[in-house]
Motif scaffolding. Structure first.
Motif: not given
Length: 241
Positions: A209-213
Motif C-alpha cells: 500500500v506504500e510506494t517503495g515498500f
C-alpha cells in the motif's frame, strides 16, 4: 468512515492493516477479540497471523471469540468484511464463506511476491480494480490451500464469486507450484459471498500500500508496490455509493 481491524491472540498483521486503512482514506479502529461491541465501524478487516496459535486448525478457535458473533451478524446484515490470510481462514470457519483452508500441498511455509488476476470487480472491496487486472502482492502462509467440494467450486465459478486467482509470473517457489503456490483448487486465491460484501483472500494486500515498500510489477514502470491499496479505497467507494 470508520473501519475496524480485529486483533486475536497471535495476530501478526493488525498494525499493517490499520495503516492500510488509514492510507486508504478511512479512520482505523482497533477491535479486540473479546469485544462485544463493534464501536460503530462501517466495515471490518480480519487480518493475518496465527490466531490462538492455529491450534486445532487455523481460524477454528477464533470463530468462537465474542467479537465474531458481532462480525457475523454485521456481515449478514450487509456490512463489508475482509478476511486476509488467517482472516480468510476465520471467515471459512464461520461459514460466512464456503470451503476450507488446509496445509499447503508441498507441506511448507511459503513467502513470496505473488501475481494475482482480479476476477471480480463488483465486490465491496474490488471496485477500484479493472477486470482481469494482474496485481502483485506478498503471500505468506502454511495453511493456504483452498479446498471445497465439486458442487461448491462449480457454484463459485458459475456465479462469478472467485475474486482473485493465482496466475503465472512468480519468480520463485516450490517446484511445480510456480503459478499456484499452495495447490488451491482452481487456482483460487480469494472468493466472495453471494452478496459481494464479504471477501477473503490468502495474499496480503495490506503489505502493498506504500510506494517503495511493496512489490513492483516486473516490466511495468508505472507500478510502485501499491497494488493492494485499491482494496482499501474500494470499500470507501462502496460505502458512499
Amino acid at each position: 468512515m470508520r473501519i475496524g481491524v480485529v486483533t486475536f491472540p497471535g495476530t501478526l498483521d493488525d498494525r499493517d492493516a490499520l495503516r492500510a486503512v488509514r492510507l486508504g482514506g478511512a479512520e482505523p479502529v482497533a477491535l479486540w477479540h473479546g469485544d462485544d461491541d463493534l464501536r460503530d465501524v462501517e466495515a471490518i478487516v480480519l487480518p493475518g497471523g496465527f490466531s490462538y496459535g492455529d491450534y486445532l486448525r487455523a481460524g477454528a478457535i477464533s470463530r468462537f471469540a465474542p467479537v465474531m458473533d458481532r462480525v457475523v451478524d454485521a456481515a449478514q446484515g450487509g456490512m463489508p468484511v475482509l478476511g486476509i490470510c488467517n482472516g480468510f481462514q476465520v471467515l471459512c470457519e464461520t461459514h460466512l464463506l464456503p470451503g476450507a483452508m488446509i496445509k499447503n500441498a508441498h507441506r511448507s511455509f511459503i513467502c513470496r511476491d505473488q501475481p494475482l488476476r482480479v476476477e471480480n470487480v463488483r465486490t465491496a472491496w474490488t471496485t477500484d480494480y479493472q477486470q482481469d487486472q494482474v496485481i502483485r502482492v506478498p503471500l505468506k502462509n502454511q495453511d493456504g490451500q483452498y479446498v471445497a467440494d465439486e458442487r461448491t467450486l462449480a457454484e463459485l465459478e458459475a456465479e462469478g464469486r472467485v475474486v482473485f486467482r493465482y496466475t503465472a509470473g512468480a519468480t520463485h517457489g516450490p517446484a511445480g507450484f510456480e503459478s499456484n503456490p499452495n495447490g488451491s483448487r482452481n487456482d483460487i486465491a480469494g472468493i466472495t459471498n453471494a452478496e459481494g460484501n464479504v471477501v477473503g483472500l490468502m495474499p496480503h494486500p495490506e503489505h502493498a500500500v506504500e510506494t517503495g515498500f511493496g512489490p513492483d510489477q516486473p516490466g511495468e514502470g508505472t507500478r510502485t508496490g501499491t497494488d493492494g491499496l485499491a482494496m482499501f479505497t474500494s470499500v470507501l467507494r462502496s460505502m458512499v455509493s
